[in-house]
Design a protein around this motif. Structure first.
Motif, PDB file in Angstrom:
ATOM      1  N   PRO A  49       7.953 -10.095  -7.657  1.00  0.00           N
ATOM      2  CA  PRO A  49       7.414 -10.359  -8.997  1.00  0.00           C
ATOM      3  C   PRO A  49       6.341 -11.444  -9.023  1.00  0.00           C
ATOM      4  O   PRO A  49       5.592 -11.551  -9.988  1.00  0.00           O
ATOM      5  CB  PRO A  49       8.639 -10.778  -9.811  1.00  0.00           C
ATOM      6  N   GLU A  50       6.227 -12.220  -7.952  1.00  0.00           N
ATOM      7  CA  GLU A  50       5.212 -13.279  -7.916  1.00  0.00           C
ATOM      8  C   GLU A  50       3.803 -12.745  -7.658  1.00  0.00           C
ATOM      9  O   GLU A  50       2.820 -13.472  -7.828  1.00  0.00           O
ATOM     10  CB  GLU A  50       5.571 -14.327  -6.850  1.00  0.00           C
ATOM     11  N   LEU A  51       3.693 -11.484  -7.237  1.00  0.00           N
ATOM     12  CA  LEU A  51       2.377 -10.898  -6.984  1.00  0.00           C
ATOM     13  C   LEU A  51       1.609 -10.718  -8.287  1.00  0.00           C
ATOM     14  O   LEU A  51       2.173 -10.306  -9.292  1.00  0.00           O
ATOM     15  CB  LEU A  51       2.515  -9.533  -6.301  1.00  0.00           C
ATOM     16  N   SER A  52       0.323 -11.015  -8.223  1.00  0.00           N
ATOM     17  CA  SER A  52      -0.522 -10.796  -9.400  1.00  0.00           C
ATOM     18  C   SER A  52      -0.774  -9.293  -9.541  1.00  0.00           C
ATOM     19  O   SER A  52      -0.645  -8.540  -8.566  1.00  0.00           O
ATOM     20  CB  SER A  52      -1.846 -11.534  -9.236  1.00  0.00           C
ATOM     21  N   PRO A  53      -1.139  -8.848 -10.733  1.00  0.00           N
ATOM     22  CA  PRO A  53      -1.452  -7.425 -10.912  1.00  0.00           C
ATOM     23  C   PRO A  53      -2.559  -6.946  -9.971  1.00  0.00           C
ATOM     24  O   PRO A  53      -2.530  -5.815  -9.487  1.00  0.00           O
ATOM     25  CB  PRO A  53      -1.897  -7.335 -12.371  1.00  0.00           C
ATOM     26  N   ILE A  54      -3.518  -7.816  -9.674  1.00  0.00           N
ATOM     27  CA  ILE A  54      -4.605  -7.445  -8.757  1.00  0.00           C
ATOM     28  C   ILE A  54      -4.057  -7.235  -7.344  1.00  0.00           C
ATOM     29  O   ILE A  54      -4.420  -6.272  -6.666  1.00  0.00           O
ATOM     30  CB  ILE A  54      -5.716  -8.514  -8.764  1.00  0.00           C
ATOM     31  N   ASP A  55      -3.164  -8.120  -6.898  1.00  0.00           N
ATOM     32  CA  ASP A  55      -2.561  -7.965  -5.570  1.00  0.00           C
ATOM     33  C   ASP A  55      -1.724  -6.695  -5.490  1.00  0.00           C
ATOM     34  O   ASP A  55      -1.742  -5.994  -4.483  1.00  0.00           O
ATOM     35  CB  ASP A  55      -1.709  -9.184  -5.214  1.00  0.00           C
ATOM     36  N   VAL A  56      -0.991  -6.409  -6.556  1.00  0.00           N
ATOM     37  CA  VAL A  56      -0.183  -5.181  -6.591  1.00  0.00           C
ATOM     38  C   VAL A  56      -1.097  -3.960  -6.489  1.00  0.00           C
ATOM     39  O   VAL A  56      -0.820  -3.036  -5.718  1.00  0.00           O
ATOM     40  CB  VAL A  56       0.675  -5.118  -7.875  1.00  0.00           C
ATOM     41  N   ALA A  57      -2.185  -3.964  -7.230  1.00  0.00           N
ATOM     42  CA  ALA A  57      -3.115  -2.828  -7.200  1.00  0.00           C
ATOM     43  C   ALA A  57      -3.739  -2.667  -5.812  1.00  0.00           C
ATOM     44  O   ALA A  57      -3.819  -1.552  -5.293  1.00  0.00           O
ATOM     45  CB  ALA A  57      -4.209  -3.022  -8.251  1.00  0.00           C
ATOM     46  N   MET A 103       5.478  10.005  -4.041  1.00  0.00           N
ATOM     47  CA  MET A 103       5.480   8.828  -4.877  1.00  0.00           C
ATOM     48  C   MET A 103       4.067   8.630  -5.426  1.00  0.00           C
ATOM     49  O   MET A 103       3.101   8.709  -4.687  1.00  0.00           O
ATOM     50  CB  MET A 103       5.921   7.607  -4.065  1.00  0.00           C
ATOM     51  N   THR A 104       3.984   8.354  -6.710  1.00  0.00           N
ATOM     52  CA  THR A 104       2.681   8.140  -7.336  1.00  0.00           C
ATOM     53  C   THR A 104       2.264   6.677  -7.196  1.00  0.00           C
ATOM     54  O   THR A 104       3.085   5.814  -6.867  1.00  0.00           O
ATOM     55  CB  THR A 104       2.708   8.500  -8.824  1.00  0.00           C
ATOM     56  N   CYS A 105       1.019   6.439  -7.493  1.00  0.00           N
ATOM     57  CA  CYS A 105       0.480   5.083  -7.443  1.00  0.00           C
ATOM     58  C   CYS A 105       1.244   4.182  -8.417  1.00  0.00           C
ATOM     59  O   CYS A 105       1.600   3.046  -8.089  1.00  0.00           O
ATOM     60  CB  CYS A 105      -0.997   5.139  -7.793  1.00  0.00           C
ATOM     61  N   HIS A 106       1.498   4.697  -9.602  1.00  0.00           N
ATOM     62  CA  HIS A 106       2.212   3.924 -10.623  1.00  0.00           C
ATOM     63  C   HIS A 106       3.639   3.589 -10.176  1.00  0.00           C
ATOM     64  O   HIS A 106       4.101   2.453 -10.344  1.00  0.00           O
ATOM     65  CB  HIS A 106       2.230   4.711 -11.939  1.00  0.00           C
ATOM     66  N   GLU A 107       4.326   4.556  -9.584  1.00  0.00           N
ATOM     67  CA  GLU A 107       5.695   4.316  -9.102  1.00  0.00           C
ATOM     68  C   GLU A 107       5.717   3.260  -8.001  1.00  0.00           C
ATOM     69  O   GLU A 107       6.588   2.385  -7.986  1.00  0.00           O
ATOM     70  CB  GLU A 107       6.307   5.622  -8.576  1.00  0.00           C
ATOM     71  N   LEU A 108       4.763   3.352  -7.086  1.00  0.00           N
ATOM     72  CA  LEU A 108       4.707   2.380  -6.000  1.00  0.00           C
ATOM     73  C   LEU A 108       4.405   0.985  -6.541  1.00  0.00           C
ATOM     74  O   LEU A 108       5.014  -0.003  -6.121  1.00  0.00           O
ATOM     75  CB  LEU A 108       3.659   2.785  -4.958  1.00  0.00           C
ATOM     76  N   ALA A 109       3.495   0.898  -7.489  1.00  0.00           N
ATOM     77  CA  ALA A 109       3.159  -0.403  -8.082  1.00  0.00           C
ATOM     78  C   ALA A 109       4.393  -1.019  -8.753  1.00  0.00           C
ATOM     79  O   ALA A 109       4.644  -2.222  -8.618  1.00  0.00           O
ATOM     80  CB  ALA A 109       2.030  -0.243  -9.088  1.00  0.00           C
ATOM     81  N   LYS A 110       5.165  -0.212  -9.448  1.00  0.00           N
ATOM     82  CA  LYS A 110       6.392  -0.717 -10.091  1.00  0.00           C
ATOM     83  C   LYS A 110       7.378  -1.230  -9.047  1.00  0.00           C
ATOM     84  O   LYS A 110       7.991  -2.285  -9.219  1.00  0.00           O
ATOM     85  CB  LYS A 110       7.047   0.382 -10.929  1.00  0.00           C
ATOM     86  N   ARG A 111       7.514  -0.496  -7.941  1.00  0.00           N
ATOM     87  CA  ARG A 111       8.431  -0.937  -6.875  1.00  0.00           C
ATOM     88  C   ARG A 111       7.974  -2.244  -6.250  1.00  0.00           C
ATOM     89  O   ARG A 111       8.780  -3.131  -5.992  1.00  0.00           O
ATOM     90  CB  ARG A 111       8.555   0.137  -5.791  1.00  0.00           C
ATOM     91  N   LEU A 112       6.661  -2.359  -6.002  1.00  0.00           N
ATOM     92  CA  LEU A 112       6.141  -3.588  -5.415  1.00  0.00           C
ATOM     93  C   LEU A 112       6.351  -4.768  -6.357  1.00  0.00           C
ATOM     94  O   LEU A 112       6.711  -5.863  -5.916  1.00  0.00           O
ATOM     95  CB  LEU A 112       4.653  -3.449  -5.078  1.00  0.00           C
ATOM     96  N   GLN A 113       6.144  -4.564  -7.650  1.00  0.00           N
ATOM     97  CA  GLN A 113       6.344  -5.647  -8.609  1.00  0.00           C
ATOM     98  C   GLN A 113       7.808  -6.030  -8.707  1.00  0.00           C
ATOM     99  O   GLN A 113       8.127  -7.202  -8.885  1.00  0.00           O
ATOM    100  CB  GLN A 113       5.816  -5.255  -9.986  1.00  0.00           C
ATOM    101  N   THR A 114       8.703  -5.072  -8.554  1.00  0.00           N
ATOM    102  CA  THR A 114      10.133  -5.371  -8.568  1.00  0.00           C
ATOM    103  C   THR A 114      10.528  -6.166  -7.330  1.00  0.00           C
ATOM    104  O   THR A 114      11.285  -7.129  -7.418  1.00  0.00           O
ATOM    105  CB  THR A 114      10.953  -4.064  -8.626  1.00  0.00           C
ATOM    106  N   LEU A 115       9.980  -5.777  -6.178  1.00  0.00           N
ATOM    107  CA  LEU A 115      10.306  -6.458  -4.926  1.00  0.00           C
ATOM    108  C   LEU A 115       9.682  -7.846  -4.834  1.00  0.00           C
ATOM    109  O   LEU A 115      10.256  -8.742  -4.211  1.00  0.00           O
ATOM    110  CB  LEU A 115       9.843  -5.615  -3.732  1.00  0.00           C
TER     111      LEU A 115
END
Length: 110
Positions: free
Chosen positions: A15-23, A1-13
């Protein structure tokens, strides 16, 4: 799994997380996971997420406490350091080392 794929999954799970928290979480999860393909399993991802979140929260709390103590120490003005103040400075260095370890998964020199 790439960093980008994981970030997309975390944002889907969560959505209230900020982009900084996701990163942050993405980086921490990937550095602490030996096989990123395991993260495609929902329960493994949730476990890794909880672990990373706990470690980040604990380190952030320690960092905030030491930053407050250092701020108070700086307000004392130029004086000779007492043993307690030296221990505070050493703790601050140790906390910074722990934060570096969280993000890099490499032992810090502190």
């Amino acid at each position: 799994m790439t960093c980008h794929e994981l970030a997309k999954r975390l944002q889907t799970l969560a959505p209230e997380l900020s982009p900084i928290d996701v990163a942050r979480l993405t980086l921490m999860i990937l550095t602490q996971t030996s096989d990123s393909d395991l993260l495609s399993n929902e329960s493994k991802l949730m476990s890794a997420w909880k672990n990373a979140s706990f470690r980040l929260e604990a380190a952030s709390d320690q960092h905030a406490a030491v930053a407050d103590e250092l701020d108070q120490l700086c307000g004392d003005g130029p004086i000779e350091f007492s043993p307690d103040q030296l221990w505070l400075l050493l703790r601050a260095v140790k906390i910074q080392g722990q934060l570096l370890e969280l993000y890099t998964d490499q032992p810090a020199l502190a």
